[in-house]
Design a protein around this motif. Structure first.
Motif, PDB file in Angstrom:
ATOM      1  N   ARG A 100      -4.528   1.379 -56.445  1.00  0.00           N
ATOM      2  CA  ARG A 100      -3.609   1.440 -55.177  1.00  0.00           C
ATOM      3  C   ARG A 100      -2.894   2.844 -55.081  1.00  0.00           C
ATOM      4  O   ARG A 100      -1.995   3.156 -54.245  1.00  0.00           O
ATOM      5  CB  ARG A 100      -2.272   0.450 -55.307  1.00  0.00           C
ATOM      6  CG  ARG A 100      -2.909  -1.100 -55.086  1.00  0.00           C
ATOM      7  CD  ARG A 100      -3.017  -1.416 -53.672  1.00  0.00           C
ATOM      8  NE  ARG A 100      -1.730  -1.639 -53.080  1.00  0.00           N
ATOM      9  CZ  ARG A 100      -1.213  -0.973 -52.078  1.00  0.00           C
ATOM     10  NH1 ARG A 100      -2.058  -0.379 -51.323  1.00  0.00           N
ATOM     11  NH2 ARG A 100      -0.086  -1.231 -51.626  1.00  0.00           N
ATOM     12  N   HIS A 121       4.051  -8.009 -56.827  1.00  0.00           N
ATOM     13  CA  HIS A 121       2.751  -8.492 -56.033  1.00  0.00           C
ATOM     14  C   HIS A 121       1.939  -9.449 -56.906  1.00  0.00           C
ATOM     15  O   HIS A 121       2.175  -9.426 -58.049  1.00  0.00           O
ATOM     16  CB  HIS A 121       1.953  -7.163 -55.830  1.00  0.00           C
ATOM     17  CG  HIS A 121       2.497  -6.298 -54.677  1.00  0.00           C
ATOM     18  ND1 HIS A 121       3.376  -5.376 -55.020  1.00  0.00           N
ATOM     19  CD2 HIS A 121       2.573  -6.218 -53.291  1.00  0.00           C
ATOM     20  CE1 HIS A 121       3.783  -4.685 -54.141  1.00  0.00           C
ATOM     21  NE2 HIS A 121       3.220  -5.291 -52.782  1.00  0.00           N
ATOM     22  N   LYS A 282      -7.085   0.583 -41.047  1.00  0.00           N
ATOM     23  CA  LYS A 282      -5.859   0.069 -41.927  1.00  0.00           C
ATOM     24  C   LYS A 282      -5.451  -1.078 -41.403  1.00  0.00           C
ATOM     25  O   LYS A 282      -5.091  -0.969 -40.118  1.00  0.00           O
ATOM     26  CB  LYS A 282      -4.871   1.096 -42.307  1.00  0.00           C
ATOM     27  CG  LYS A 282      -4.016   0.794 -43.147  1.00  0.00           C
ATOM     28  CD  LYS A 282      -4.496   0.578 -44.510  1.00  0.00           C
ATOM     29  CE  LYS A 282      -3.268  -0.071 -45.304  1.00  0.00           C
ATOM     30  NZ  LYS A 282      -3.686  -1.066 -46.428  1.00  0.00           N
ATOM     31  N   SER A 284      -2.515  -4.556 -41.215  1.00  0.00           N
ATOM     32  CA  SER A 284      -1.461  -5.019 -41.764  1.00  0.00           C
ATOM     33  C   SER A 284      -1.548  -6.667 -41.317  1.00  0.00           C
ATOM     34  O   SER A 284      -1.901  -6.860 -40.319  1.00  0.00           O
ATOM     35  CB  SER A 284      -0.371  -4.526 -41.380  1.00  0.00           C
ATOM     36  OG  SER A 284      -0.111  -3.119 -42.093  1.00  0.00           O
ATOM     37  N   ARG A 286       0.598 -10.393 -41.381  1.00  0.00           N
ATOM     38  CA  ARG A 286       1.906 -10.978 -41.777  1.00  0.00           C
ATOM     39  C   ARG A 286       1.839 -12.486 -41.300  1.00  0.00           C
ATOM     40  O   ARG A 286       1.056 -12.979 -40.282  1.00  0.00           O
ATOM     41  CB  ARG A 286       2.947 -10.454 -40.800  1.00  0.00           C
ATOM     42  CG  ARG A 286       3.322  -9.011 -40.859  1.00  0.00           C
ATOM     43  CD  ARG A 286       4.033  -8.609 -42.600  1.00  0.00           C
ATOM     44  NE  ARG A 286       4.365  -7.206 -42.573  1.00  0.00           N
ATOM     45  CZ  ARG A 286       3.334  -6.138 -43.146  1.00  0.00           C
ATOM     46  NH1 ARG A 286       2.167  -6.609 -43.468  1.00  0.00           N
ATOM     47  NH2 ARG A 286       3.918  -4.968 -43.283  1.00  0.00           N
ATOM     48  N   GLY A 303      -8.299  -6.383 -49.485  1.00  0.00           N
ATOM     49  CA  GLY A 303      -6.785  -6.006 -49.935  1.00  0.00           C
ATOM     50  C   GLY A 303      -6.237  -7.085 -50.598  1.00  0.00           C
ATOM     51  O   GLY A 303      -6.573  -7.602 -51.473  1.00  0.00           O
ATOM     52  N   GLY A 304      -4.672  -7.272 -50.215  1.00  0.00           N
ATOM     53  CA  GLY A 304      -3.912  -8.025 -50.960  1.00  0.00           C
ATOM     54  C   GLY A 304      -2.467  -7.978 -50.685  1.00  0.00           C
ATOM     55  O   GLY A 304      -2.151  -7.167 -49.662  1.00  0.00           O
ATOM     56  N   HIS A 306       1.206  -9.686 -50.517  1.00  0.00           N
ATOM     57  CA  HIS A 306       2.021 -11.144 -50.824  1.00  0.00           C
ATOM     58  C   HIS A 306       1.717 -12.396 -49.843  1.00  0.00           C
ATOM     59  O   HIS A 306       0.751 -12.133 -49.082  1.00  0.00           O
ATOM     60  CB  HIS A 306       3.608 -10.761 -50.380  1.00  0.00           C
ATOM     61  CG  HIS A 306       4.219  -9.571 -51.156  1.00  0.00           C
ATOM     62  ND1 HIS A 306       4.462  -9.513 -52.479  1.00  0.00           N
ATOM     63  CD2 HIS A 306       4.640  -8.494 -50.669  1.00  0.00           C
ATOM     64  CE1 HIS A 306       4.871  -8.281 -52.681  1.00  0.00           C
ATOM     65  NE2 HIS A 306       5.084  -7.726 -51.660  1.00  0.00           N
ATOM     66  N   ALA A 309       2.893 -11.242 -46.271  1.00  0.00           N
ATOM     67  CA  ALA A 309       3.005  -9.719 -45.983  1.00  0.00           C
ATOM     68  C   ALA A 309       1.815  -9.283 -46.698  1.00  0.00           C
ATOM     69  O   ALA A 309       1.926  -9.042 -47.963  1.00  0.00           O
ATOM     70  CB  ALA A 309       4.071  -9.144 -46.281  1.00  0.00           C
ATOM     71  N   ALA A 310       0.616  -8.909 -46.142  1.00  0.00           N
ATOM     72  CA  ALA A 310      -0.379  -8.115 -47.041  1.00  0.00           C
ATOM     73  C   ALA A 310      -0.942  -7.046 -46.162  1.00  0.00           C
ATOM     74  O   ALA A 310      -0.657  -6.957 -45.063  1.00  0.00           O
ATOM     75  CB  ALA A 310      -1.495  -9.222 -47.553  1.00  0.00           C
ATOM     76  N   GLY A 311      -2.045  -6.165 -47.008  1.00  0.00           N
ATOM     77  CA  GLY A 311      -2.878  -5.234 -46.108  1.00  0.00           C
ATOM     78  C   GLY A 311      -4.244  -5.160 -46.588  1.00  0.00           C
ATOM     79  O   GLY A 311      -4.339  -5.739 -47.590  1.00  0.00           O
TER      80      GLY A 311
END
Ligand code: 5GP
Ligand code: MN
Length: 338
Positions: A100, A121, A282, A284, A286, A303-304, A306, A309-311
């Protein structure tokens, strides 16, 4: 943190250390707030410490006390590499695997320093001697507050520290509204205000510094929104051309993804943003409720993050990425509609 780890940290900090503090790439309010909060604490405890950000971050985060001392690994590379070379102790904050931090990864992997991770996380990797990882925490800033408490130093929290930690808790909880906000979070925030955190000023500095071009970009993003009611999903795209048209600056798209969730029936919101320079899209993610965007981002978009909420990212064009994304939704129809 368990007693053994607390004692190990106390032993380390009872000696003079050369400390490097690292937030994740594209640092957000929690990453900058927590690293600066910890930096002030360590400096006040007479430790030598420096924050190295993997890359630049938005202007709306650059007012926090101590910001001018943060090194940017891309811009101040020689100085940053020297600090990493000489470090005896490295704190990594608000992320839990070294992938990261972009280009900084190989330099930290080569370091002989001891590592301390503070992060909230999911699925921490095991590079640190001391891992303070807790996914139930609202933010890394809340954890830094706890960390200072474990060291019996809550009394030493200054107004500067309070301002930094308040900022990250506020941004990571969506101003105290996400489900990660607990009674304890509010107690910590109350304590920070007692210690001098300027809550109204902080809110203004983060959220009320819009430029006309950013609002026009938001207009473009909202026009581009696609609503897929059968999957309770809404997604936004922004091409590089659109970003250029509205004079995009780092941070301008912060929060755009959340607009999808304000629709009454929508529970899954996504934004795809083209980055020509990096050759990626990129993304995002939610969600509201039980649908884990952390798992979705891990499974499908490298990605990864929560649960809500992740990306992630994609290496193909926006149309190809969104077509693939939409094709994935059928298998999640049940959980999205439950
Ligand atoms: P955002 O969408 O605001 O960039 O990120 C949302 C959350 O997901 C943050 O906690 C962030 O740290 C995490 N996140 C964003 N992008 C990535 C990614 O590419 N990989 C992983 N593992 N986490 C990410
Ligand atoms: Mn965070």
């Amino acid at each position: 943190m368990n007693l053994k780890d607390i004692n190990a940290v106390k032993a380390l900090l009872s000696q003079p250390q050369k400390i490097v503090i690292v937030p994740h790439k594209n640092p957000d309010g929690d990453a900058i707030g927590s690293t600066l909060g910890l930096w002030h604490y360590l400096k006040n405890s007479k430790q030598e410490a420096v924050i190295i950000a993997p890359n630049d971050y938005p202007k709306f985060l650059k007012w926090m006390p101590g910001n001018e001392h943060i090194l940017n690994f891309e811009k101040e590379n020689a100085q940053a590499r020297k600090a990493i070379d000489e470090a005896t102790l490295v704190f990594t904050l608000d992320f839990n695997h070294l992938g990261r931090i972009g280009e900084m990864q190989s330099f930290l992997e080569a370091s002989e320093a001891k590592f301390i991770m503070i992060d909230h996380h999911q699925a921490p990797s095991d590079y640190a001697e001391i891992t303070y990882s807790d996914v139930s925490m609202s933010s890394t800033c809340e954890m830094v507050f706890n960390f200072i408490g474990f060291l019996d130093d809550t009394d030493t929290i200054t107004k500067e520290i309070a301002n930094c930690l308040y900022t990250g808790i506020m941004t990571d909880t969506g101003s105290f509204k996400f489900s990660s906000t607990t009674g304890r979070t509010h107690q910590v925030v109350a304590e920070l205000i007692h210690k001098g955190a300027e809550n109204t000023t902080i809110h203004n500095k983060i959220y009320d510094t819009n430029s006309p071009s950013r609002l026009h970009l938001l207009g473009c993003a909202l026009k581009n929104m696609v609503i897929l009611e059968e999957y309770k999903t809404a997604y936004i795209t922004l091409s590089q051309e659109e970003l250029d048209t509205y004079n995009y600056k780092k941070g301008d798209t912060e929060g755009f993804v959340n607009y999808g969730l304000t629709l009454e029936k929508i529970r899954f919101a996504v934004i795809f943003i083209e980055n020509k320079e990096e050759g990626i899209i990129k993304i995002s993610f939610r969600s509201e409720g039980d649908f884990s965007v952390n798992q979705f981002a891990r499974n499908h978009f490298s990605g990864g993050g929560h649960d809500n909420a992740a990306g992630g990212k994609s290496d193909v064009s926006i149309p190809e990425t969104t077509a693939h994304f939409v094709s994935l939704l059928e298998q999640y129809k049940k959980v999205l509609n439950s």
